[in-house]
Write a protein that holds these residues in place. Structure first.
Motif, PDB file in Angstrom:
ATOM      1  N   ILE A  53     -63.157 -60.436 -11.261  1.00  0.00           N
ATOM      2  CA  ILE A  53     -63.533 -59.184 -10.575  1.00  0.00           C
ATOM      3  C   ILE A  53     -64.917 -58.734 -11.021  1.00  0.00           C
ATOM      4  CG2 ILE A  53     -62.985 -56.720 -10.423  1.00  0.00           C
ATOM      5  CD1 ILE A  53     -60.028 -57.469 -10.417  1.00  0.00           C
ATOM      6  N   GLU A  54     -65.209 -58.879 -12.301  1.00  0.00           N
ATOM      7  CA  GLU A  54     -66.529 -58.491 -12.813  1.00  0.00           C
ATOM      8  C   GLU A  54     -67.638 -59.342 -12.191  1.00  0.00           C
ATOM      9  OE1 GLU A  54     -68.912 -58.234 -17.114  1.00  0.00           O
ATOM     10  OE2 GLU A  54     -66.776 -58.744 -17.039  1.00  0.00           O
ATOM     11  N   VAL A  55     -67.409 -60.645 -12.075  1.00  0.00           N
ATOM     12  CA  VAL A  55     -68.395 -61.545 -11.467  1.00  0.00           C
ATOM     13  C   VAL A  55     -68.603 -61.194  -9.998  1.00  0.00           C
ATOM     14  CG1 VAL A  55     -68.822 -63.940 -10.774  1.00  0.00           C
ATOM     15  CG2 VAL A  55     -67.983 -63.437 -13.089  1.00  0.00           C
ATOM     16  N   LEU A  56     -67.527 -60.949  -9.294  1.00  0.00           N
ATOM     17  CA  LEU A  56     -67.617 -60.621  -7.868  1.00  0.00           C
ATOM     18  C   LEU A  56     -68.348 -59.296  -7.644  1.00  0.00           C
ATOM     19  CD1 LEU A  56     -64.023 -61.639  -6.698  1.00  0.00           C
ATOM     20  CD2 LEU A  56     -66.160 -62.869  -6.255  1.00  0.00           C
ATOM     21  N   GLN A  57     -68.039 -58.296  -8.480  1.00  0.00           N
ATOM     22  CA  GLN A  57     -68.680 -56.991  -8.296  1.00  0.00           C
ATOM     23  C   GLN A  57     -70.175 -57.051  -8.603  1.00  0.00           C
ATOM     24  OE1 GLN A  57     -67.074 -53.923  -7.156  1.00  0.00           O
ATOM     25  NE2 GLN A  57     -69.270 -53.751  -6.787  1.00  0.00           N
ATOM     26  N   ILE A  93     -76.224 -51.430   5.215  1.00  0.00           N
ATOM     27  CA  ILE A  93     -74.997 -51.051   4.518  1.00  0.00           C
ATOM     28  C   ILE A  93     -74.915 -49.535   4.393  1.00  0.00           C
ATOM     29  CG2 ILE A  93     -73.793 -51.118   2.303  1.00  0.00           C
ATOM     30  CD1 ILE A  93     -74.725 -53.968   1.949  1.00  0.00           C
ATOM     31  N   VAL A  94     -73.785 -48.982   4.806  1.00  0.00           N
ATOM     32  CA  VAL A  94     -73.539 -47.547   4.686  1.00  0.00           C
ATOM     33  C   VAL A  94     -72.855 -47.232   3.360  1.00  0.00           C
ATOM     34  CG1 VAL A  94     -72.339 -45.572   5.709  1.00  0.00           C
ATOM     35  CG2 VAL A  94     -73.379 -47.301   7.188  1.00  0.00           C
ATOM     36  N   GLU A  95     -71.841 -48.040   3.007  1.00  0.00           N
ATOM     37  CA  GLU A  95     -71.159 -47.913   1.715  1.00  0.00           C
ATOM     38  C   GLU A  95     -71.169 -49.285   1.044  1.00  0.00           C
ATOM     39  OE1 GLU A  95     -67.320 -46.095   1.834  1.00  0.00           O
ATOM     40  OE2 GLU A  95     -67.922 -44.602   3.328  1.00  0.00           O
ATOM     41  N   ALA A  96     -71.642 -49.331  -0.185  1.00  0.00           N
ATOM     42  CA  ALA A  96     -71.839 -50.601  -0.885  1.00  0.00           C
ATOM     43  C   ALA A  96     -70.524 -51.358  -1.062  1.00  0.00           C
ATOM     44  CB  ALA A  96     -72.478 -50.343  -2.245  1.00  0.00           C
ATOM     45  N   PRO A  97     -70.596 -52.690  -1.114  1.00  0.00           N
ATOM     46  CA  PRO A  97     -69.385 -53.493  -1.311  1.00  0.00           C
ATOM     47  C   PRO A  97     -68.674 -53.139  -2.616  1.00  0.00           C
ATOM     48  CG  PRO A  97     -71.234 -54.872  -0.643  1.00  0.00           C
ATOM     49  CD  PRO A  97     -71.792 -53.525  -0.948  1.00  0.00           C
ATOM     50  N   ARG A  98     -67.356 -53.036  -2.529  1.00  0.00           N
ATOM     51  CA  ARG A  98     -66.530 -52.736  -3.703  1.00  0.00           C
ATOM     52  C   ARG A  98     -65.410 -53.759  -3.805  1.00  0.00           C
ATOM     53  NH1 ARG A  98     -63.469 -48.527  -3.199  1.00  0.00           N
ATOM     54  NH2 ARG A  98     -63.791 -48.216  -0.954  1.00  0.00           N
ATOM     55  N   VAL A  99     -65.178 -54.222  -5.024  1.00  0.00           N
ATOM     56  CA  VAL A  99     -64.053 -55.121  -5.275  1.00  0.00           C
ATOM     57  C   VAL A  99     -62.830 -54.253  -5.534  1.00  0.00           C
ATOM     58  CG1 VAL A  99     -63.154 -56.979  -6.705  1.00  0.00           C
ATOM     59  CG2 VAL A  99     -65.611 -56.844  -6.255  1.00  0.00           C
ATOM     60  N   LEU A 100     -61.883 -54.265  -4.600  1.00  0.00           N
ATOM     61  CA  LEU A 100     -60.719 -53.388  -4.714  1.00  0.00           C
ATOM     62  C   LEU A 100     -59.737 -53.876  -5.760  1.00  0.00           C
ATOM     63  CD1 LEU A 100     -59.977 -52.542  -0.968  1.00  0.00           C
ATOM     64  CD2 LEU A 100     -61.368 -51.286  -2.624  1.00  0.00           C
ATOM     65  N   GLY A 101     -59.684 -55.187  -5.977  1.00  0.00           N
ATOM     66  CA  GLY A 101     -58.736 -55.734  -6.936  1.00  0.00           C
ATOM     67  C   GLY A 101     -57.836 -56.758  -6.278  1.00  0.00           C
ATOM     68  N   VAL A 102     -56.686 -56.989  -6.901  1.00  0.00           N
ATOM     69  CA  VAL A 102     -55.753 -58.002  -6.419  1.00  0.00           C
ATOM     70  C   VAL A 102     -55.031 -57.473  -5.187  1.00  0.00           C
ATOM     71  CG1 VAL A 102     -53.722 -59.382  -6.979  1.00  0.00           C
ATOM     72  CG2 VAL A 102     -55.454 -58.947  -8.731  1.00  0.00           C
ATOM     73  N   GLN A 103     -55.161 -58.184  -4.094  1.00  0.00           N
ATOM     74  CA  GLN A 103     -54.542 -57.792  -2.827  1.00  0.00           C
ATOM     75  C   GLN A 103     -53.210 -58.507  -2.589  1.00  0.00           C
ATOM     76  OE1 GLN A 103     -55.495 -55.468  -0.816  1.00  0.00           O
ATOM     77  NE2 GLN A 103     -54.037 -55.839   0.869  1.00  0.00           N
ATOM     78  N   ASP A 104     -53.109 -59.754  -3.092  1.00  0.00           N
ATOM     79  CA  ASP A 104     -51.884 -60.508  -2.839  1.00  0.00           C
ATOM     80  C   ASP A 104     -51.771 -61.635  -3.863  1.00  0.00           C
ATOM     81  OD1 ASP A 104     -49.544 -61.276  -1.616  1.00  0.00           O
ATOM     82  OD2 ASP A 104     -50.537 -62.531  -0.106  1.00  0.00           O
ATOM     83  N   LEU A 105     -50.532 -62.047  -4.114  1.00  0.00           N
ATOM     84  CA  LEU A 105     -50.248 -63.193  -4.979  1.00  0.00           C
ATOM     85  C   LEU A 105     -49.654 -64.292  -4.106  1.00  0.00           C
ATOM     86  CD1 LEU A 105     -48.663 -61.303  -8.021  1.00  0.00           C
ATOM     87  CD2 LEU A 105     -51.017 -62.136  -7.794  1.00  0.00           C
ATOM     88  N   ILE A 110     -58.168 -61.645  -4.049  1.00  0.00           N
ATOM     89  CA  ILE A 110     -58.930 -60.451  -4.428  1.00  0.00           C
ATOM     90  C   ILE A 110     -59.700 -59.975  -3.205  1.00  0.00           C
ATOM     91  CG2 ILE A 110     -60.737 -59.527  -5.925  1.00  0.00           C
ATOM     92  CD1 ILE A 110     -59.987 -61.670  -7.964  1.00  0.00           C
ATOM     93  N   ARG A 111     -59.607 -58.694  -2.906  1.00  0.00           N
ATOM     94  CA  ARG A 111     -60.217 -58.144  -1.692  1.00  0.00           C
ATOM     95  C   ARG A 111     -61.503 -57.380  -2.005  1.00  0.00           C
ATOM     96  NH1 ARG A 111     -56.600 -56.096   3.051  1.00  0.00           N
ATOM     97  NH2 ARG A 111     -56.641 -58.374   3.234  1.00  0.00           N
ATOM     98  N   VAL A 112     -62.519 -57.609  -1.137  1.00  0.00           N
ATOM     99  CA  VAL A 112     -63.811 -56.924  -1.236  1.00  0.00           C
ATOM    100  C   VAL A 112     -64.063 -56.246   0.114  1.00  0.00           C
ATOM    101  CG1 VAL A 112     -66.280 -57.159  -1.682  1.00  0.00           C
ATOM    102  CG2 VAL A 112     -64.641 -58.707  -2.804  1.00  0.00           C
ATOM    103  N   ILE A 113     -64.443 -54.966   0.087  1.00  0.00           N
ATOM    104  CA  ILE A 113     -64.746 -54.264   1.336  1.00  0.00           C
ATOM    105  C   ILE A 113     -66.101 -53.564   1.228  1.00  0.00           C
ATOM    106  CG2 ILE A 113     -62.307 -53.869   1.851  1.00  0.00           C
ATOM    107  CD1 ILE A 113     -62.894 -50.862   1.242  1.00  0.00           C
ATOM    108  N   ALA A 114     -66.691 -53.316   2.390  1.00  0.00           N
ATOM    109  CA  ALA A 114     -67.933 -52.549   2.487  1.00  0.00           C
ATOM    110  C   ALA A 114     -67.963 -51.916   3.874  1.00  0.00           C
ATOM    111  CB  ALA A 114     -69.151 -53.445   2.273  1.00  0.00           C
ATOM    112  N   PHE A 115     -68.832 -50.930   4.051  1.00  0.00           N
ATOM    113  CA  PHE A 115     -68.995 -50.295   5.357  1.00  0.00           C
ATOM    114  C   PHE A 115     -70.459 -50.393   5.770  1.00  0.00           C
ATOM    115  CE2 PHE A 115     -65.078 -48.432   3.870  1.00  0.00           C
ATOM    116  CZ  PHE A 115     -64.291 -48.413   5.015  1.00  0.00           C
ATOM    117  N   THR A 116     -70.653 -50.798   7.014  1.00  0.00           N
ATOM    118  CA  THR A 116     -72.000 -51.031   7.518  1.00  0.00           C
ATOM    119  C   THR A 116     -72.257 -50.181   8.757  1.00  0.00           C
ATOM    120  OG1 THR A 116     -71.424 -52.786   9.083  1.00  0.00           O
ATOM    121  CG2 THR A 116     -71.738 -53.420   6.773  1.00  0.00           C
ATOM    122  N   GLN A 117     -73.473 -50.252   9.238  1.00  0.00           N
ATOM    123  CA  GLN A 117     -73.763 -49.679  10.542  1.00  0.00           C
ATOM    124  C   GLN A 117     -73.003 -50.455  11.615  1.00  0.00           C
ATOM    125  OE1 GLN A 117     -78.002 -49.629  11.039  1.00  0.00           O
ATOM    126  NE2 GLN A 117     -78.368 -48.362   9.242  1.00  0.00           N
TER     127      GLN A 117
END
Length: 277
Positions: free
Chosen positions: A198-202, A216-228, A235-242
Motif C-alpha cells: 500500500i505504501e509503494v502504491l500510494q 485530476i479533481v481529487e488525487a488518487p488514494r489507496v483505499l486498502g484491501v478490497q477483496d481476498l 487492493i483498490r485505488v480511486i481518484a476523481f477527474t474532470q
C-alpha cells in the motif's frame, strides 16, 4: 393566338395584375423585414442569456437558438403563403380548415412522430444533454453528435452511428456532467507485506497526481484491501477527474502502479494452471 391573349391585354387585367403584384412584393418585403427583426431579437436574447447563463450552458443555448430561428422563419413563410394566396383570390379560410382536418387525420397516424418531437423539445429545453456529451441512452453509449426535435444521433467508441427516435430515450446517463471516478484494482500475492505494498502504491499514485494535476479533481488514494481472492489480495485505488478524463488516468495508473510494484520486488500473482494426470 391573338384571341387567347386578348383578355390579358385589357386595361382592367393589367391594372389588376400590377396592383396585386405590388401587394405581393410588399408582402415579401414585409416578411423579409419581419424575419430580420425576429432573428435580431432572438440573437440579442440568447447573447444576453449566454453572458448571464440564464438558461444553462452554451451548447444548449446554441441549440435552442437555432430551433427558435427555424420556428420564427417557417412561421413567417407560412403566413406569407396564405397572404399571397389571399391576394390572388384563393379562399384561404377553406385551406386552413382543410389543413386542420388533414392535420387531425395525420395526427392519429403519426402519434409516435408527435411524441418524438415533444420529447425532443423537452430534452433540449431541460438540458438533459448537449452535443459533445458522452451519454448512455436507449441501450447505446457514445458521444452525442446531433440532437434534434425528432431524433438524437450518437456515435459509439467503435465508430458506429446510432440514430435514436427521441421517444425511445426514457432514461439518460450523462457522463459529461461533474467529476468522473477513476478506479484501478491491483492484485498482489498473499506472501507479500500488504502495508508495504500500500505504501509503494500510494507513493506512485502521489507522483501521478503531480503530473496530471490539470485533469485530476481529487488525487488518487489507496483505499486498502478490497477483496481476498483465491490466490491474490485485491487492493483498490480511486481518484476523481474532470468529465471523461477517468479512462486515460486509469490506463496511466495501471501502467505506473505495475512498474512501481515490479521495482519494489512485490509479486503480482498469475493464474496457476492445475494439471490432472
Amino acid at each position: 393566338m391573338t384571341q387567347f391573349f386578348e383578355p390579358y391585354m385589357k386595361p382592367e387585367f393589367i391594372s389588376w395584375l400590377f396592383l396585386n403584384l405590388g401587394k405581393i412584393i410588399g408582402i415579401l418585403i414585409g416578411a423579409r423585414i419581419l424575419i430580420q427583426l425576429g432573428r435580431g431579437m432572438i440573437e440579442r436574447l440568447f447573447a444576453q442569456s449566454m453572458r448571464s447563463r440564464l438558461f444553462g450552458e452554451a451548447k444548449r443555448l446554441e441549440t435552442l437558438k437555432v430551433l427558435s430561428l427555424s420556428i420564427v422563419t417557417y412561421g413567417i413563410y407560412f403566413m406569407v403563403i396564405l397572404m399571397v394566396l389571399g391576394v390572388l383570390g384563393v379562399n384561404t379560410a377553406s385551406i386552413i380548415a382543410s389543413a386542420g382536418i388533414v392535420g387531425l387525420a395525420v395526427g392519429f397516424g403519426a402519434q409516435s412522430l408527435v411524441k418524438d418531437v415533444i420529447t425532443g423539445f423537452f430534452m433540449i429545453f431541460e438540458n438533459y444533454f448537449t452535443v459533445g456529451d458522452y451519454i448512455q441512452a436507449a441501450g447505446v453509449g457514445g458521444i452525442v453528435e446531433e440532437m434534434g426535435l425528432r431524433t438524437t444521433t450518437i456515435r459509439d467508441w467503435a465508430g458506429e452511428l446510432h440514430i435514436i427516435p427521441n421517444s425511445q430515450i426514457t432514461i439518460v446517463t450523462n457522463f459529461s456532467r461533474g467529476k468522473s471516478r477513476a478506479l484501478v484494482d491491483v492484485r498482489i500475492s498473499y506472501k507479500e507485506d500488504i502495508d508495504r505494498a500500500i505504501e509503494v502504491l500510494q507513493k506512485e499514485a502521489d507522483q501521478v497526481a503531480k503530473e496530471f494535476k490539470e485533469t485530476i479533481v481529487e488525487a488518487p488514494r489507496v483505499l486498502g484491501v478490497q477483496d481476498l481472492g483465491s490466490s491474490e489480495v485485491l487492493i483498490r485505488v480511486i481518484a476523481f477527474t474532470q468529465a471523461l478524463e477517468q479512462w486515460p488516468l486509469e490506463r496511466e495508473l495501471r501502467k505506473r502502479l505495475k512498474g512501481a510494484l515490479d521495482q519494489a520486488g512485490i509479486e503480482i500473482p498469475s493464474p496457476a494452471a492445475k494439471v490432472v494426470y
